[in-house]
Design a protein around this motif. Structure first.
Motif, PDB file in Angstrom:
ATOM      1  N   MET A 129      24.819  40.509  -3.846  1.00  0.00           N
ATOM      2  CA  MET A 129      26.103  39.813  -3.817  1.00  0.00           C
ATOM      3  C   MET A 129      25.922  38.297  -3.906  1.00  0.00           C
ATOM      4  SD  MET A 129      28.616  42.053  -3.578  1.00  0.00           S
ATOM      5  CE  MET A 129      30.015  41.287  -2.769  1.00  0.00           C
ATOM      6  N   HIS A 161      25.871  36.349  -7.590  1.00  0.00           N
ATOM      7  CA  HIS A 161      27.027  36.348  -8.486  1.00  0.00           C
ATOM      8  C   HIS A 161      27.165  34.991  -9.187  1.00  0.00           C
ATOM      9  CE1 HIS A 161      31.108  36.863  -9.980  1.00  0.00           C
ATOM     10  NE2 HIS A 161      31.010  38.140  -9.670  1.00  0.00           N
ATOM     11  N   PRO A 162      27.435  35.000 -10.492  1.00  0.00           N
ATOM     12  CA  PRO A 162      27.584  33.738 -11.223  1.00  0.00           C
ATOM     13  C   PRO A 162      28.700  32.869 -10.646  1.00  0.00           C
ATOM     14  CG  PRO A 162      27.447  35.601 -12.740  1.00  0.00           C
ATOM     15  CD  PRO A 162      27.577  36.174 -11.363  1.00  0.00           C
ATOM     16  N   GLU A 192      30.525  30.838 -12.350  1.00  0.00           N
ATOM     17  CA  GLU A 192      31.634  31.006 -13.292  1.00  0.00           C
ATOM     18  C   GLU A 192      31.449  32.331 -14.006  1.00  0.00           C
ATOM     19  OE1 GLU A 192      32.254  27.775 -15.919  1.00  0.00           O
ATOM     20  OE2 GLU A 192      32.296  26.255 -14.342  1.00  0.00           O
ATOM     21  N   MET A 193      32.432  33.206 -13.841  1.00  0.00           N
ATOM     22  CA  MET A 193      32.333  34.557 -14.385  1.00  0.00           C
ATOM     23  C   MET A 193      32.636  34.552 -15.877  1.00  0.00           C
ATOM     24  SD  MET A 193      31.666  37.640 -13.778  1.00  0.00           S
ATOM     25  CE  MET A 193      31.877  39.239 -14.549  1.00  0.00           C
ATOM     26  N   ARG A 220      23.506  38.895 -19.462  1.00  0.00           N
ATOM     27  CA  ARG A 220      22.698  39.056 -18.244  1.00  0.00           C
ATOM     28  C   ARG A 220      22.121  40.467 -18.167  1.00  0.00           C
ATOM     29  NH1 ARG A 220      27.293  36.304 -16.616  1.00  0.00           N
ATOM     30  NH2 ARG A 220      28.297  38.304 -16.170  1.00  0.00           N
ATOM     31  N   GLU A 263      21.255  34.557 -12.085  1.00  0.00           N
ATOM     32  CA  GLU A 263      22.615  34.992 -11.809  1.00  0.00           C
ATOM     33  C   GLU A 263      22.865  36.374 -12.399  1.00  0.00           C
ATOM     34  OE1 GLU A 263      25.176  31.978 -13.410  1.00  0.00           O
ATOM     35  OE2 GLU A 263      25.112  30.801 -11.551  1.00  0.00           O
ATOM     36  N   ILE A 264      23.554  37.192 -11.630  1.00  0.00           N
ATOM     37  CA  ILE A 264      23.972  38.514 -12.103  1.00  0.00           C
ATOM     38  C   ILE A 264      25.058  39.024 -11.168  1.00  0.00           C
ATOM     39  CG2 ILE A 264      22.298  39.886 -10.762  1.00  0.00           C
ATOM     40  CD1 ILE A 264      21.957  41.484 -13.533  1.00  0.00           C
ATOM     41  N   THR A 265      26.000  39.789 -11.686  1.00  0.00           N
ATOM     42  CA  THR A 265      27.053  40.299 -10.813  1.00  0.00           C
ATOM     43  C   THR A 265      26.549  41.528 -10.058  1.00  0.00           C
ATOM     44  OG1 THR A 265      28.079  41.890 -12.342  1.00  0.00           O
ATOM     45  CG2 THR A 265      28.748  39.578 -12.551  1.00  0.00           C
ATOM     46  N   TYR A 266      27.236  41.820  -8.977  1.00  0.00           N
ATOM     47  CA  TYR A 266      26.900  42.984  -8.147  1.00  0.00           C
ATOM     48  C   TYR A 266      26.990  44.266  -8.964  1.00  0.00           C
ATOM     49  CZ  TYR A 266      27.412  46.374  -4.299  1.00  0.00           C
ATOM     50  OH  TYR A 266      27.278  47.429  -3.453  1.00  0.00           O
ATOM     51  N   GLU A 306      26.826  44.642 -12.224  1.00  0.00           N
ATOM     52  CA  GLU A 306      25.761  44.678 -13.223  1.00  0.00           C
ATOM     53  C   GLU A 306      24.449  45.117 -12.593  1.00  0.00           C
ATOM     54  OE1 GLU A 306      27.533  41.031 -16.015  1.00  0.00           O
ATOM     55  OE2 GLU A 306      25.953  40.650 -14.542  1.00  0.00           O
TER      56      GLU A 306
END
Length: 424
Positions: free
Chosen positions: A14, A17-18, A20-21, A27, A114-117, A119
């Motif tokens: 968590m 997370h980037p 800016e999405m 990624r 950076e990577i989203t949860y 992903e």
């Protein structure tokens, strides 16, 4: 040194997370390459997109395939009670040691990038699926389709698109055509697609994408049909007709979900026993689920208690259709939603069928709607409503006024998961 558990590893994810999405797969491709591209070492994939019915359709497909003695992986989201629900390996939820292994490997390969949860956890699921042999992977899209993490699968065995309707407009677009274009992004050149019932605007877009890619469509109303007749489910396609029991999953909308699953099973070459098992053995919690045990039920002995996680306009309409088909009984809602959902739209179809609504928050959930805002949405639909501090208190109030009520807890899968946890 103590090895971190899966919850701690997911908490670390968590933090990555980037700032800016951006909706892209850059990624994802980077991390998959670092991990040796596990998405290229998977069993044959059935890739499922759509706004409503994805999970129910997947559950029926899984029941049918497992009845045909297949080892089936499955990926779904979100989970209701435990994260492990999202990843099923060859018929069983992923166990803690295996989950820790794939989450650790994913985090180590990613480093501080950076990577989203979603992903990261989906890539971890791909690692798990690549390491355990299976006959089929049922892969549910998380959001949209075109730019969803799951869309890195280059050559699925089959794609499925369940009904497209309005949801996640902030990411997918404001029109049905725009949303359908995102869902149609899972279509792959030459790979057949089973298409559930669609509005004309969505169907036109999907057909255009299919024509451009040479995708054979197996579309509801054209290549297959399904209906209820004398308490039985009748399915017909170019192979012939099936006369089956009604789906164990409740609600008239499950007839169409069953049809979609049956069309997929028939295309994959499965026989009538597998098709019958698909609709009679499927299990999918929080989809018009009758609660029969637990503290909430014990506290309300005269009440008929139901739970559903539907949260958009189409889900509200499906719930209304389900309630309308049930024996008459005074019906009350306990509703909690996220603040990015169209609460008034969700409640519109339900309004004529309910006596009142208790609005609750969703504990420990980011972006939960304020109960006061849900009350406003209910009152805009002429539903008498008030806020309640908890589901238990809301239920107690309904019982005091209507001891023989039918109570539907609804509005969010996150609320449904909280209720299932609290109710044991």
């Amino acid at each position: 040194m103590t090895r971190p558990d899966s919850a701690a590893l997911r908490a670390r994810m968590m933090t990555l997370h980037p700032a800016e999405m951006d909706l892209s797969l850059d990624r994802v491709h980077r991390l998959l390459t670092t991990l040796g591209n596990p998405e290229r070492n998977l069993p044959p994939v059935v890739h499922i997109a759509g706004t409503n019915g994805k999970g129910s359709t997947l559950a029926m497909l899984r029941a049918g395939l497992e009845a045909a003695d297949q080892r089936v992986h499955a990926y779904t989201s979100p989970n209701l009670v435990r994260f492990n629900e999202r990843i099923r390996l060859a018929g069983a939820e992923i166990d803690e040691p295996t989950l820790v292994d794939v989450l650790s490997d994913t985090l180590n390969a990613n480093g501080a990038a950076e990577i989203t949860y979603f992903e990261a956890t989906t890539i971890a699921a791909f690692l798990a699926f690549s390491r355990v042999p299976a006959d089929t992977l049922l892969l549910e899209v998380g959001l949209g389709g075109r730019l969803d993490v799951t869309n890195v699968i280059e050559a699925p065995q089959l794609t499925v698109i369940t009904p497209v309707s309005y949801d996640h407009q902030d990411f997918l677009g404001d029109t049905l055509a725009q949303i359908a274009a995102e869902k149609a992004g899972i279509l792959k050149r030459g790979v057949p697609c089973v298409l559930g019932p669609q509005e004309d605007e969505a169907l036109e877009v999907i057909e255009q994408h299919a024509a451009r890619l040479g995708v054979p469509l197996l579309a509801h109303g054209q290549h297959w049909h399904v209906w209820e007749e004398r308490g039985r489910l009748v399915f017909q396609d170019e192979t012939g007709l099936l006369d089956l029991p009604m789906p164990v999953l409740r609600g008239p909308h499950q007839i169409m979900n069953a049809g979609t699953a049956l069309a997929a099973l028939r295309h994959l070459g499965h026989d009538e026993p597998a098709c019958a098992a698909a609709i009679t053995r499927a299990e999918w919690p929080a989809r018009m689920q009758r609660l029969r045990t637990g503290p909430l039920v014990a506290a309300a002995p005269g009440v008929e208690l139901w739970l559903d996680g539907g949260h958009n306009i189409a889900a509200g309409a499906a719930l209304a259709e389900t309630l309308r088909a049930m024996p008459a009984r005074p019906t009350h809602l306990i509703c909690g939603m996220l603040d990015n959902k169209d609460c008034a739209g969700f409640l519109a179809a339900l309004a004529p069928l309910v006596r009142g609504l208790q609005a609750v928050g969703i504990p420990d959930t980011a972006h939960a709607a304020r109960p006061e805002d849900i009350v406003c949405a209910a009152e805009a639909n002429d539903i008498p409503a008030e806020t309640a501090p908890s589901v238990a208190e809301a239920l107690a109030r309904i019982i005091a006024a209507q001891p023989d009520a039918r109570v539907l807890i609804c509005g969010s899968l996150y609320l449904a998961g909280h209720v299932l946890t609290e109710n044991g």
